[in-house]
Design a protein around this motif. Structure first.
Motif, PDB file in Angstrom:
ATOM      1  N   VAL A   1      29.588 -13.363   7.041  1.00  0.00           N
ATOM      2  CA  VAL A   1      28.471 -14.308   7.040  1.00  0.00           C
ATOM      3  C   VAL A   1      28.751 -15.468   6.082  1.00  0.00           C
ATOM      4  N   GLN A   2      29.260 -15.148   4.898  1.00  0.00           N
ATOM      5  CA  GLN A   2      29.540 -16.175   3.903  1.00  0.00           C
ATOM      6  C   GLN A   2      30.573 -17.175   4.410  1.00  0.00           C
ATOM      7  N   MET A   3      31.588 -16.682   5.111  1.00  0.00           N
ATOM      8  CA  MET A   3      32.624 -17.562   5.646  1.00  0.00           C
ATOM      9  C   MET A   3      32.042 -18.579   6.624  1.00  0.00           C
ATOM     10  N   VAL A   4      31.020 -18.159   7.364  1.00  0.00           N
ATOM     11  CA  VAL A   4      30.407 -19.043   8.348  1.00  0.00           C
ATOM     12  C   VAL A   4      29.392 -19.974   7.689  1.00  0.00           C
ATOM     13  N   THR A   5      28.512 -19.420   6.886  1.00  0.00           N
ATOM     14  CA  THR A   5      27.414 -20.218   6.340  1.00  0.00           C
ATOM     15  C   THR A   5      27.861 -21.152   5.217  1.00  0.00           C
ATOM     16  N   SER A   6      29.038 -20.902   4.632  1.00  0.00           N
ATOM     17  CA  SER A   6      29.518 -21.790   3.580  1.00  0.00           C
ATOM     18  C   SER A   6      29.938 -23.146   4.133  1.00  0.00           C
ATOM     19  N   ASN A   7      30.173 -23.216   5.425  1.00  0.00           N
ATOM     20  CA  ASN A   7      30.492 -24.488   6.087  1.00  0.00           C
ATOM     21  C   ASN A   7      29.628 -24.582   7.330  1.00  0.00           C
ATOM     22  N   ILE A   8      28.432 -25.126   7.165  1.00  0.00           N
ATOM     23  CA  ILE A   8      27.442 -25.086   8.240  1.00  0.00           C
ATOM     24  C   ILE A   8      27.881 -25.875   9.464  1.00  0.00           C
ATOM     25  N   GLU A   9      28.714 -26.898   9.264  1.00  0.00           N
ATOM     26  CA  GLU A   9      29.202 -27.665  10.412  1.00  0.00           C
ATOM     27  C   GLU A   9      30.107 -26.811  11.296  1.00  0.00           C
ATOM     28  N   VAL A  10      30.867 -25.917  10.669  1.00  0.00           N
ATOM     29  CA  VAL A  10      31.700 -24.986  11.430  1.00  0.00           C
ATOM     30  C   VAL A  10      30.818 -24.042  12.240  1.00  0.00           C
ATOM     31  N   ALA A  11      29.774 -23.520  11.600  1.00  0.00           N
ATOM     32  CA  ALA A  11      28.843 -22.619  12.291  1.00  0.00           C
ATOM     33  C   ALA A  11      28.201 -23.311  13.484  1.00  0.00           C
TER      34      ALA A  11
END
Length: 263
Positions: free
Chosen positions: A101-111
């Motif tokens: 989750v952290q890997m995704v939410t740390s870069n919201i544009e990627v998510a």
């Protein structure tokens, strides 16, 4: 006459055998990274129908999210269980899930890019009416779907099952296109009452159409039969609640039917 009757029976059974939920694993790329999704639809439904994105819990794209996609297909939709973490990234350990989750939410544009890629993939399916798309999500997936709604994604409806409601980017008046259905546990310490009330105020101030149902006695993950054991193993407030599971699915079914009838 007997041969004719036998022939008719055979034709009927052949038709029933052909009219069933079809599923397909779909490998796709987002910015060069591999993701694995799961498509489900009922081939007895004629013509194009609404498409539903299904966003997984923090455990990753597993059998549970695929089951929900098949259940949506049985309701007459085309469902696509997307992948927010990447091919093979799934776990039953909360520490690893938290890292995903952290890997995704740390870069919201990627998510957002991963969600949009799945959205476009679903819209382009031959069984889907691209003008009628909704999203449902569980836990992490509920929060992800709500984030996309807050960003103005062209969604008719969003349904969150025991998903996080807090946000750093609150909805603004006129930005949210989707109608929202929030299904939460009244005894969920991960989504406490004050978070629910803050969400209610946020959406009211932004003039968003929404409904909230809070289930007494239900805690986090109440729709997933597998989380009770995980809750015991890791001393987490996770537990399946059969009554809340059944009622929340029925609430979702009625909500989607209502929304798409008005579109």
């Amino acid at each position: 006459m007997k041969k004719l009757f036998t022939g008719l029976i055979a034709v009927c059974f052949a038709a029933l055998a052909q009219a069933e939920v079809q599923t397909k694993v779909i490998e796709y790329k987002v910015n060069g990274e591999s993701f694995t999704g799961f498509l489900a639809y009922d081939d007895s439904v004629q013509g194009k129908r609404p498409g539903i994105l299904v966003v997984h819990e923090w455990w990753g794209h597993n059998d549970y999210v695929r089951k929900r996609a098949e259940m949506l297909a049985e309701l007459g939709y085309t469902a696509f269980a997307l992948d927010m973490f990447g091919t093979g990234k799934l776990t039953d350990h909360p520490d690893e899930a938290g890292k995903f989750v952290q890997m995704v939410t740390s870069n919201i544009e990627v998510a957002e890019g991963r969600f949009e890629a799945a959205y476009n993939l679903l819209r382009n399916q031959p069984t889907v009416n691209p003008e009628h798309i909704a999203a449902i999500g569980y836990c992490f997936g509920g929060g992800t779907s709500l984030h996309m709604a807050r960003q103005g994604m062209d969604l008719d409806a969003v349904v969150s099952f025991h998903g996080a409601l807090a946000t750093k980017t609150p909805a603004k008046d006129g930005d949210v296109n989707a109608e929202l259905l929030i299904l939460t546990g009244a005894d969920d310490p991960m989504v406490p009452a004050e978070q629910v009330e803050a969400f209610r105020k946020e959406m009211t101030d932004a003039n968003v159409a929404f409904r909230i149902y809070s289930y007494p006695g239900a805690t986090h993950g109440f729709t997933n039969p597998e989380v009770t054991e995980l809750g015991k193993r890791y001393n987490l407030p996770l537990a399946y609640n059969a009554a809340a599971d059944a009622d929340s699915w029925e609430k979702m079914r009625e909500f989607l039917k209502d929304v798409f009838a008005r579109e």
